[in-house]
Design a protein around this motif. Structure first.
Motif, mmCIF file in Angstrom:
data_model
loop_
_atom_site.group_PDB
_atom_site.id
_atom_site.type_symbol
_atom_site.label_atom_id
_atom_site.label_comp_id
_atom_site.label_asym_id
_atom_site.label_seq_id
_atom_site.Cartn_x
_atom_site.Cartn_y
_atom_site.Cartn_z
ATOM 1 N N THR A 148 3.255 -6.272 0.588
ATOM 2 C CA THR A 148 2.643 -7.223 -0.328
ATOM 3 C C THR A 148 3.007 -6.910 -1.777
ATOM 4 O O THR A 148 3.332 -7.808 -2.560
ATOM 5 C CB THR A 148 1.114 -7.200 -0.166
ATOM 6 O OG1 THR A 148 0.779 -7.474 1.195
ATOM 7 C CG2 THR A 148 0.454 -8.230 -1.067
ATOM 8 N N LEU A 149 2.969 -5.623 -2.128
ATOM 9 C CA LEU A 149 3.320 -5.226 -3.490
ATOM 10 C C LEU A 149 4.789 -5.516 -3.792
ATOM 11 O O LEU A 149 5.141 -5.956 -4.886
ATOM 12 C CB LEU A 149 3.015 -3.742 -3.698
ATOM 13 C CG LEU A 149 1.544 -3.329 -3.636
ATOM 14 C CD1 LEU A 149 1.415 -1.821 -3.782
ATOM 15 C CD2 LEU A 149 0.737 -4.034 -4.704
ATOM 16 N N LYS A 150 5.649 -5.282 -2.810
ATOM 17 C CA LYS A 150 7.068 -5.541 -3.017
ATOM 18 C C LYS A 150 7.319 -7.024 -3.197
ATOM 19 O O LYS A 150 8.126 -7.442 -4.049
ATOM 20 C CB LYS A 150 7.874 -4.991 -1.835
ATOM 21 C CG LYS A 150 9.391 -5.094 -2.027
ATOM 22 C CD LYS A 150 10.133 -4.399 -0.907
ATOM 23 C CE LYS A 150 11.650 -4.471 -1.140
ATOM 24 N NZ LYS A 150 12.398 -3.772 -0.055
ATOM 25 N N ALA A 151 6.618 -7.853 -2.403
ATOM 26 C CA ALA A 151 6.799 -9.298 -2.510
ATOM 27 C C ALA A 151 6.323 -9.831 -3.856
ATOM 28 O O ALA A 151 6.783 -10.873 -4.329
ATOM 29 C CB ALA A 151 6.047 -10.003 -1.378
ATOM 30 N N SER A 152 5.399 -9.094 -4.496
ATOM 31 C CA SER A 152 4.884 -9.534 -5.793
ATOM 32 C C SER A 152 5.835 -9.208 -6.930
ATOM 33 O O SER A 152 5.616 -9.603 -8.068
ATOM 34 C CB SER A 152 3.526 -8.880 -6.065
ATOM 35 O OG SER A 152 3.691 -7.499 -6.336
ATOM 36 N N GLY A 153 6.902 -8.439 -6.637
ATOM 37 C CA GLY A 153 7.885 -8.128 -7.659
ATOM 38 C C GLY A 153 7.770 -6.729 -8.236
ATOM 39 O O GLY A 153 8.503 -6.383 -9.165
ATOM 40 N N LEU A 154 6.875 -5.919 -7.702
ATOM 41 C CA LEU A 154 6.705 -4.561 -8.212
ATOM 42 C C LEU A 154 7.878 -3.686 -7.768
ATOM 43 O O LEU A 154 8.358 -3.799 -6.635
ATOM 44 C CB LEU A 154 5.385 -3.979 -7.687
ATOM 45 C CG LEU A 154 4.707 -2.907 -8.545
ATOM 46 C CD1 LEU A 154 4.333 -3.484 -9.907
ATOM 47 C CD2 LEU A 154 3.458 -2.394 -7.845
ATOM 48 N N ALA A 155 8.342 -2.799 -8.659
ATOM 49 C CA ALA A 155 9.466 -1.926 -8.348
ATOM 50 C C ALA A 155 9.081 -0.931 -7.260
ATOM 51 O O ALA A 155 7.917 -0.529 -7.139
ATOM 52 C CB ALA A 155 9.920 -1.180 -9.600
ATOM 53 N N GLU A 156 10.093 -0.506 -6.463
ATOM 54 C CA GLU A 156 9.815 0.420 -5.353
ATOM 55 C C GLU A 156 9.270 1.745 -5.856
ATOM 56 O O GLU A 156 8.427 2.369 -5.200
ATOM 57 C CB GLU A 156 11.097 0.635 -4.539
ATOM 58 C CG GLU A 156 11.532 -0.604 -3.752
ATOM 59 C CD GLU A 156 12.684 -0.290 -2.807
ATOM 60 O OE1 GLU A 156 13.126 0.880 -2.792
ATOM 61 O OE2 GLU A 156 13.118 -1.213 -2.086
ATOM 62 N N ARG A 157 9.742 2.200 -7.021
ATOM 63 C CA ARG A 157 9.233 3.456 -7.550
ATOM 64 C C ARG A 157 7.738 3.352 -7.843
ATOM 65 O O ARG A 157 6.972 4.268 -7.531
ATOM 66 C CB ARG A 157 9.980 3.815 -8.843
ATOM 67 C CG ARG A 157 9.490 5.113 -9.506
ATOM 68 C CD ARG A 157 10.204 5.357 -10.818
ATOM 69 N NE ARG A 157 9.951 4.272 -11.750
ATOM 70 C CZ ARG A 157 8.826 4.171 -12.475
ATOM 71 N NH1 ARG A 157 7.871 5.065 -12.334
ATOM 72 N NH2 ARG A 157 8.670 3.174 -13.312
#
Length: 399
Positions: A25-34
Motif C-alpha cells: 500500500t505504501l509503495k502504491a502511494s508513491g513512497l520510496a522503498e528506503r
C-alpha cells in the motif's frame, strides 16, 4: 491475546496486520522503498518491545549521610562553685581542691574537642561543595547535549517543513490498509498505524483512501462544502492522534508546536494540515483536543468566502435545521445536525449534553468511550459527523 508479531510462510503479521499488505500500500502511494523499509523497521522494533534509553545517572557519587558529619561533641567539664570564706583558691591540686591549673586545662580540652568537631563538619561541607560542583557540571553537559539535539531537530523541521530521519516526530500521512483507514504516526523510535478517531463501537472508521504524500493545499475560495466538513472532521482525527495529542495537552503549547507535531500529515479530505495551519499566529495558545479543534474550525470557517460559507452552513444544518440561524440553535437538540433520536437518547442516558453547544465541546473519542458500555449500535463516523457539524455551527455563530 494474540502475539504482537506472527511469522507466516510468506508474510509477517504485526498485531494482526500484514506487513506485506502495508508495504504494498505504501509503495502504491508513491513512497520510496528506503522510506518504506524505515517505516516497517521502526514498526517492527516498536512491536518487539524496543527498550528505552537507560535512565540518566550521575557519575559524581553523592552520599546521603556521612558519619564524620555527625555532631558527637558532649561537654565534659563541670565547674564546682567556690564558697566565699570557706574554700581555698590555689594553683596546685590537693585532696580537697583541683586547683586553677587543672580546671583551666580541662577548659582547654573542651575547646580542643569543639575544634575537632568543627574541623569534621567543615570537611563535610567542603566535600559537599565539591560534589555539588561535579553534579552541576554533569547537568550542564547533559542539558547542553539535549539543547544541541533539539536545535538540530528544529533546524531540520524549519528547513524541510517536517522532521526527518529515524528520530522524527509527528504524523507522516494517511494510508488505507484493507478496509481500515489510519494515520502513519511516529514519535521517536516508535511507529504506529492509528485508526481515525481512536477506538470504534464494533466498526472500523471507513474513509476514502488517501496517498501518503499528496501535495493538495486547502483553498477556501474553491473548496466545496463537503470538503470543508471533511477537513474539519480530519482535524479532530489528527489532533487526537497520540503523538499530536501529547503536544496539544501540554501546558503552554502553541500553534508552532502543533505545526512541528503534525509534520507533513495529510487530512482525509486530501489537503495538507500545514496549509490549514499556515495563516494562524505561531504563538497562539492551544487548549486541549476539543479546544484546539474548535479554534481550528473557527479559523477554517473564517477563511470561507460568503457563497461557500452559505453552502457549508446549509450542509451543516441538513434538512432538520429548517434554515434557522446558528446563533438560535445553541440549545437545540443535536438532531438538527442529523443525529438520530436513538443515538441522542443513548447519549442522554450516559449523561452527555446533546444540545448543539454541548456536543460541540466534546470529541468523537470521548463520545465513543461514553457509549462503550451502552447497548447501542453506532459507528464513530456518525458521531464524528455530528460533532463536526455542531462545531461548524458554533464557528458561524462566533462570526
Amino acid at each position: 491475546m494474540s502475539e504482537p508479531i506472527s511469522f507466516l510462510d510468506k508474510d509477517i503479521l504485526i498485531k494482526g496486520v500484514s506487513t506485506q499488505l502495508v508495504a504494498g500500500t505504501l509503495k502504491a502511494s508513491g513512497l520510496a522503498e528506503r522510506e518504506i523499509g524505515e517505516i516497517l523497521g521502526w514498526w517492527y522494533v516498536g512491536a518487539a518491545g524496543g527498550s528505552n534509553p537507560p535512565p540518566f545517572d550521575f557519575s559524581t557519587d553523592v552520599q546521603a549521610t556521612d558519619p564524620a558529619d555527625e555532631v558527637t561533641y558532649v561537654r565534659s567539664f563541670a565547674h564546682t562553685d567556690w564558697v566565699d570564706g570557706e574554700d581555698r583558691v590555689q594553683a596546685g591540686a590537693t585532696p580537697e581542691e583541683l586547683g586553677f591549673n587543672a580546671r583551666f586545662h580541662a577548659i582547654e580540652n573542651e575547646f580542643d574537642a569543639i575544634r575537632d568537631q568543627f574541623v569534621r563538619l567543615a570537611g563535610g561541607v567542603t566535600e559537599l561543595r565539591s560534589d555539588l560542583v561535579g553534579v552541576v557540571r554533569e547537568l550542564e553537559a547533559t542539558i547542553t547535549s539535549l539543547q544541541n539535539d533539539l536545535h538540530d531537530l528544529r533546524s531540520r523541521v524549519d528547513r524541510a517543513g517536517t522532521s526527518t530521519g529515524p528520530r522524527g516526530l509527528g504524523v507522516l500521512g494517511t494510508v488505507k490498509v484493507g478496509d481500515k483507514s489510519a494515520y502513519i504516526a511516529r514519535s521517536g523510535d516508535s511507529f504506529q498505524l492509528l485508526e481515525f478517531a481512536g477506538s470504534t463501537l464494533g466498526e472500523t472508521a471507513v474513509l476514502p483512501p488517501e496517498a501518503v504524500n499528496p501535495a493538495a493545499v486547502f483553498d477556501p475560495v474553491h473548496a466545496r462544502p463537503d470538503d470543508v466538513v471533511r477537513t474539519v472532521a480530519g482535524l479532530e482525527d489528527l489532533v487526537s492522534a497520540p503523538s499530536v495529542r501529547e503536544v496539544v495537552d501540554r501546558p503552554g503549547a502553541t500553534v508552532a508546536d502543533l505545526r512541528s507535531a503534525v509534520g507533513g500529515a495529510v487530512l482525509p479530505s486530501g489537503v495538507t494540515a500545514a496549509s490549514v495551519l499556515a495563516a494562524l499566529p505561531a504563538d497562539q495558545q492551544l487548549t486541549g483536543v476539543a479546544g484546539t479543534v474548535s479554534m481550528l474550525t473557527d479559523h477554517v470557517v473564517g477563511l470561507l468566502p460568503a457563497p461557500t460559507a452559505d453552502a457549508v452552513l446549509k450542509q451543516a444544518l441538513g434538512d432538520a435545521g429548517g434554515g434557522a440561524a446558528p446563533a438560535d440553535l445553541g440549545a437545540a437538540s443535536a438532531e438538527v445536525v442529523g443525529l438520530s433520536p436513538g443515538i441522542v437518547g443513548a447519549l442522554n442516558g450516559v449523561g452527555v449534553d446533546t444540545s448543539v453547544n454541548g456536543l460541540a465541546q466534546l470529541s468523537t473519542a470521548s463520545l465513543v468511550q461514553k457509549l462503550s458500555g451502552a447497548d447501542v449500535n453506532v459507528s464513530s463516523d456518525a458521531l464524528r459527523d455530528a460533532v463536526t457539524r455542531t462545531r461548524i455551527l458554533g464557528a458561524f455563530a462566533h462570526h
